[in-house]
Design a protein around this motif. Structure first.
Motif, PDB file in Angstrom:
ATOM      1  N   SER A 333       1.466  -4.177   8.972  1.00 46.97           N
ATOM      2  CA  SER A 333       2.205  -5.438   9.035  1.00 46.97           C
ATOM      3  C   SER A 333       1.669  -6.452   8.037  1.00 46.97           C
ATOM      4  CB  SER A 333       2.133  -6.021  10.453  1.00 46.97           C
ATOM      5  OG  SER A 333       2.672  -5.123  11.407  1.00 46.97           O
ATOM      6  N   VAL A 334       0.340  -6.583   7.977  1.00 50.09           N
ATOM      7  CA  VAL A 334      -0.265  -7.547   7.054  1.00 50.09           C
ATOM      8  C   VAL A 334       0.011  -7.161   5.609  1.00 50.09           C
ATOM      9  CG1 VAL A 334      -2.457  -8.496   6.220  1.00 50.09           C
ATOM     10  CG2 VAL A 334      -2.044  -8.283   8.676  1.00 50.09           C
ATOM     11  N   SER A 335      -0.034  -5.870   5.294  1.00 51.79           N
ATOM     12  CA  SER A 335       0.238  -5.439   3.915  1.00 51.79           C
ATOM     13  C   SER A 335       1.669  -5.771   3.504  1.00 51.79           C
ATOM     14  CB  SER A 335      -0.018  -3.936   3.765  1.00 51.79           C
ATOM     15  OG  SER A 335       0.942  -3.167   4.468  1.00 51.79           O
ATOM     16  N   ILE A 336       2.612  -5.580   4.417  1.00 46.08           N
ATOM     17  CA  ILE A 336       4.011  -5.904   4.109  1.00 46.08           C
ATOM     18  C   ILE A 336       4.180  -7.405   3.909  1.00 46.08           C
ATOM     19  CG2 ILE A 336       6.367  -5.919   5.031  1.00 46.08           C
ATOM     20  CD1 ILE A 336       5.674  -3.289   6.471  1.00 46.08           C
ATOM     21  N   LEU A 337       3.595  -8.204   4.791  1.00 52.46           N
ATOM     22  CA  LEU A 337       3.709  -9.660   4.672  1.00 52.46           C
ATOM     23  C   LEU A 337       3.024 -10.169   3.408  1.00 52.46           C
ATOM     24  CD1 LEU A 337       3.034 -10.738   8.377  1.00 52.46           C
ATOM     25  CD2 LEU A 337       5.214 -10.842   7.144  1.00 52.46           C
ATOM     26  N   PHE A 338       1.816  -9.669   3.132  1.00 56.82           N
ATOM     27  CA  PHE A 338       1.048 -10.156   1.985  1.00 56.82           C
ATOM     28  C   PHE A 338       1.715  -9.783   0.668  1.00 56.82           C
ATOM     29  CE2 PHE A 338      -2.162  -9.596  -1.315  1.00 56.82           C
ATOM     30  CZ  PHE A 338      -2.842 -10.801  -1.262  1.00 56.82           C
ATOM     31  N   PHE A 339       2.001  -8.502   0.494  1.00 52.38           N
ATOM     32  CA  PHE A 339       2.558  -8.071  -0.786  1.00 52.38           C
ATOM     33  C   PHE A 339       4.037  -8.415  -0.903  1.00 52.38           C
ATOM     34  CE2 PHE A 339      -1.251  -5.408  -0.623  1.00 52.38           C
ATOM     35  CZ  PHE A 339      -1.737  -5.591  -1.918  1.00 52.38           C
ATOM     36  N   GLY A 340       4.760  -8.391   0.218  1.00 52.37           N
ATOM     37  CA  GLY A 340       6.152  -8.821   0.158  1.00 52.37           C
ATOM     38  C   GLY A 340       6.264 -10.254  -0.301  1.00 52.37           C
ATOM     39  N   SER A 341       5.399 -11.122   0.240  1.00 51.50           N
ATOM     40  CA  SER A 341       5.373 -12.521  -0.175  1.00 51.50           C
ATOM     41  C   SER A 341       4.970 -12.655  -1.634  1.00 51.50           C
ATOM     42  CB  SER A 341       4.402 -13.295   0.718  1.00 51.50           C
ATOM     43  OG  SER A 341       4.186 -14.598   0.241  1.00 51.50           O
ATOM     44  N   ALA A 342       3.958 -11.885  -2.050  1.00 51.21           N
ATOM     45  CA  ALA A 342       3.482 -11.959  -3.436  1.00 51.21           C
ATOM     46  C   ALA A 342       4.563 -11.514  -4.419  1.00 51.21           C
ATOM     47  CB  ALA A 342       2.232 -11.104  -3.598  1.00 51.21           C
ATOM     48  N   TYR A 343       5.271 -10.436  -4.081  1.00 54.98           N
ATOM     49  CA  TYR A 343       6.326  -9.952  -4.965  1.00 54.98           C
ATOM     50  C   TYR A 343       7.516 -10.910  -4.996  1.00 54.98           C
ATOM     51  CZ  TYR A 343       3.871  -5.458  -5.195  1.00 54.98           C
ATOM     52  OH  TYR A 343       2.951  -4.459  -5.413  1.00 54.98           O
ATOM     53  N   MET A 344       7.850 -11.496  -3.847  1.00 47.70           N
ATOM     54  CA  MET A 344       8.947 -12.458  -3.825  1.00 47.70           C
ATOM     55  C   MET A 344       8.628 -13.686  -4.675  1.00 47.70           C
ATOM     56  SD  MET A 344      10.306 -12.448   0.123  1.00 47.70           S
ATOM     57  CE  MET A 344      11.011 -10.985   0.871  1.00 47.70           C
ATOM     58  N   ARG A 345       7.365 -14.106  -4.640  1.00 48.00           N
ATOM     59  CA  ARG A 345       6.945 -15.264  -5.430  1.00 48.00           C
ATOM     60  C   ARG A 345       6.636 -14.899  -6.877  1.00 48.00           C
ATOM     61  NH1 ARG A 345       1.911 -16.822  -2.403  1.00 48.00           N
ATOM     62  NH2 ARG A 345       1.756 -18.464  -3.982  1.00 48.00           N
ATOM     63  N   LYS A 346       6.764 -13.601  -7.202  1.00 52.35           N
ATOM     64  CA  LYS A 346       6.546 -13.081  -8.552  1.00 52.35           C
ATOM     65  C   LYS A 346       5.149 -13.418  -9.060  1.00 52.35           C
ATOM     66  CE  LYS A 346      10.075 -13.087 -11.391  1.00 52.35           C
ATOM     67  NZ  LYS A 346      11.207 -13.507 -12.226  1.00 52.35           N
ATOM     68  N   LEU A 347       4.160 -13.259  -8.176  1.00 54.29           N
ATOM     69  CA  LEU A 347       2.780 -13.410  -8.609  1.00 54.29           C
ATOM     70  C   LEU A 347       2.418 -12.244  -9.527  1.00 54.29           C
ATOM     71  CD1 LEU A 347       1.001 -14.525  -5.297  1.00 54.29           C
ATOM     72  CD2 LEU A 347       2.000 -15.945  -7.093  1.00 54.29           C
ATOM     73  N   ASP A 348       1.345 -12.407 -10.259  1.00 54.52           N
ATOM     74  CA  ASP A 348       0.973 -11.400 -11.253  1.00 54.52           C
ATOM     75  C   ASP A 348       0.286 -10.210 -10.585  1.00 54.52           C
ATOM     76  OD1 ASP A 348       0.624 -10.139 -13.623  1.00 54.52           O
ATOM     77  OD2 ASP A 348      -0.292 -11.828 -14.657  1.00 54.52           O
ATOM     78  N   ILE A 349       1.007  -9.516  -9.713  1.00 53.40           N
ATOM     79  CA  ILE A 349       0.516  -8.321  -9.027  1.00 53.40           C
ATOM     80  C   ILE A 349       1.515  -7.204  -9.293  1.00 53.40           C
ATOM     81  CG2 ILE A 349      -0.060  -7.288  -6.805  1.00 53.40           C
ATOM     82  CD1 ILE A 349      -0.751 -10.063  -5.780  1.00 53.40           C
TER      83      ILE A 349
END
Length: 526
Positions: A333-349
């Motif tokens: 759950s945390v991985s989905i929330l963390f990376f989903g948020s990061a990808y939506m915000r288009k962070l450099d990941i």
């Protein structure tokens, strides 16, 4: 007299240990090449060895290359070069050998950590031992023997022990608080992306120490045992490190609501656990040519996302104990929330399964335990799937190791150089030995590690369409001889763009170093 037999799980563990030890010895004999992230870390180490401050990269100033500018590198964690630097200092090794020793030790330490965690999570010795076999079949396990991955290998070494600690420390006392405090620091030093693993682990420990309590107030009070040392750990990291420079979370590049922002994290158990992303040379992010078309990529990832959810649910239902169930669900759950948020915000990941490797590791014993209750035909199917992964992983390793032995250039650093041949590297070393005030220009940070007596400028490699931000390439001023190493196919418009990036020089000459590389050089000021 009754014969005594060695339990099969011990035979498996001994076999795994021998295989990993042999791989470690081979990588020390023939050191690996290096990922760009780790190259920058070693450039920082080089600056520190030449008298620079901690974690500060000293490089020529773009406004006047006669001067230097210093930059605190907070984009990557320092562990990727600090541990090899320790081995260099203690044993007198070169950088390549020190990186190889780091890889060899971290692989063994990491496997020991996950073995301890799997056992503590309630799995049988046989399932636990077989889980290690599956881990070493993954391409992600073999990659560090071909390319030093820096923080990735350190994170693997620490994560299993962190998870083990999450299961061991179940009482709110000073030992628990110390574990929370120190694990945050150690994990971050290994790799900054540990922060999401840290958050998931602490959420689990809060649940653990609060078991049996009723009422929100009781849970909140227990939460202070987690929150206080965790906040202290993160604050120290922020003040002493992250706040001093830019990092992947420094700023958003817009907003993205496309399918992949959530589908990729949801599919992470299969993308990483079964090396799907690696076997397809990266479904979304790839350095070489894409294997699948965008349409097929979307179909594959969506299918893997659905199958991953089904698999997580099945493993959860059949898990040997509740602690493993809680860890599995919380981390997923945390991985989905963390990376989903990061990808939506288009962070450099980047969209790479290596960021989710812990999920691929977590599911392994649960998957084996699940299939141990199925009919033989399903167990055979799983074995064939793992055997297929192992086949392609071994093929990847043999191809890579053959390339290191026969086609890779090695210089003073001892690191396998991917973007220069031996003939050209020998000439660069000769120039470095003959000059004391020269400036070298490369298009890959790893080559800069070969410069011992002069300075180096690292420019981004040119794309096929030469669509660049010229300000990123522009370096004004003059400072002694300038040597620019280029691939031979840069001759022409690409070379012209690069030479114009150094307006302080005139009268460039061209020397062909080999069939694949050329050197532009100039000494006169414009």
């Amino acid at each position: 007299m009754q014969k005594s037999y060695t339990p099969i799980h011990r035979i498996i563990l001994l076999t795994v240990f021998v295989v990993v030890t042999v791989l470690g010895v081979l990588t020390i004999i023939t050191p690996s090449a290096i990922f760009p992230d780790a190259s920058w870390g070693f450039l920082v180490m080089r600056s520190m060895q030449m008298g620079g401050a901690f974690n500060v990269l000293t490089k020529p100033d773009q406004q006047n290359i006669a001067s230097n500018v210093s930059e605190f590198i907070s984009w990557w964690s320092p562990g990727q070069y600090l541990l090899p630097h320790f081995f260099k200092t203690i044993f007198g090794l070169n950088t390549g050998q020190a990186a190889a020793v780091t890889t060899a030790l971290c692989q063994i330490i990491g496997l020991a950590g996950f073995y301890s965690f799997f056992k503590k999570a309630g799995f049988t010795p046989l399932i636990t031992a077989l889980s290690l076999v599956v881990i070493i079949c993954q391409q992600a396990f073999f990659t560090p023997y071909i390319f030093y991955t820096g923080g990735e290998i350190l994170l693997f070494a620490f994560t299993g022990w962190f998870l083990y600690g999450c299961l061991v420390f179940t009482k709110a006392n000073w030992k628990f608080a110390l574990f929370v405090l120190l694990s945050g620091w150690i994990g971050f030093i290994c790799k900054s992306s540990f922060i999401w693993i840290y958050a998931a682990g602490l959420l689990f420990t809060w649940v653990q120490i609060s078991k049996g309590l009723s009422g929100i107030r009781a849970w909140v009070l227990k939460g202070f045992w987690v929150a206080i040392p965790a906040v202290a750990s993160v604050v120290v990291i922020y003040i002493l490190y992250l706040n001093k420079g830019v990092n992947p979370s420094s700023g958003s590049n817009g907003f993205d609501l496309s399918w992949k922002t959530l589908a990729f994290p949801i599919a992470s158990p299969l993308l990483s656990g079964f090396s799907v992303d690696d076997l397809f040379n990266g479904l979304i992010f790839h350095n070489d040519d894409a294997i699948l078309s965008p349409g097929w990529v979307m179909l594959v990832i969506l299918l893997l996302a659905v199958l991953s959810v089904v698999l997580i649910y099945a493993i959860y239902r059949n898990a040997p104990n509740k602690s493993y169930q809680a860890i599995l669900i919380i981390f997923y759950s945390v991985s989905i929330l963390f990376f989903g948020s990061a990808y939506m915000r288009k962070l450099d990941i980047s969209y790479e399964a290596r960021h989710f490797r812990v999920m691929g590791l977590l599911i392994i014993p649960g998957l084996l335990h699940l299939f141990s209750h199925y009919k033989m035909v399903f167990r055979v199917a799983l074995g064939l799937a793992i055997g297929g992964i192992m086949f392609f992983t071994i093929q990847f390793y043999l191809t890579g190791y053959y390339g290191l032995k026969n086609y890779t250039a090695y210089g003073t650093s001892g690191i396998g150089q991917q973007f220069i041949d031996q003939q050209s590297l020998n000439y660069i070393k000769l120039l470095d030995d003959r000059n004391k005030n020269a400036t070298f220009v490369f298009f890959s940070p790893d080559i800069g590690l070969e410069i011992q007596h002069n300075r180096a400028i690292i420019l981004p490699a040119l794309s096929k369409d030469i669509n660049i931000n010229f300000d990123e390439y522009l370096h004004k001023g003059h400072a002694g001889p300038l040597y620019i190493l280029m691939p031979s196919h840069y001759i022409g418009i690409r070379a012209s763009v690069i030479l114009k990036s150094f307006p302080g020089y005139k009268g460039f000459s061209l020397k062909e170093l080999s069939d694949d590389y050329v050197l532009y050089f100039a000494t006169k000021a414009r």
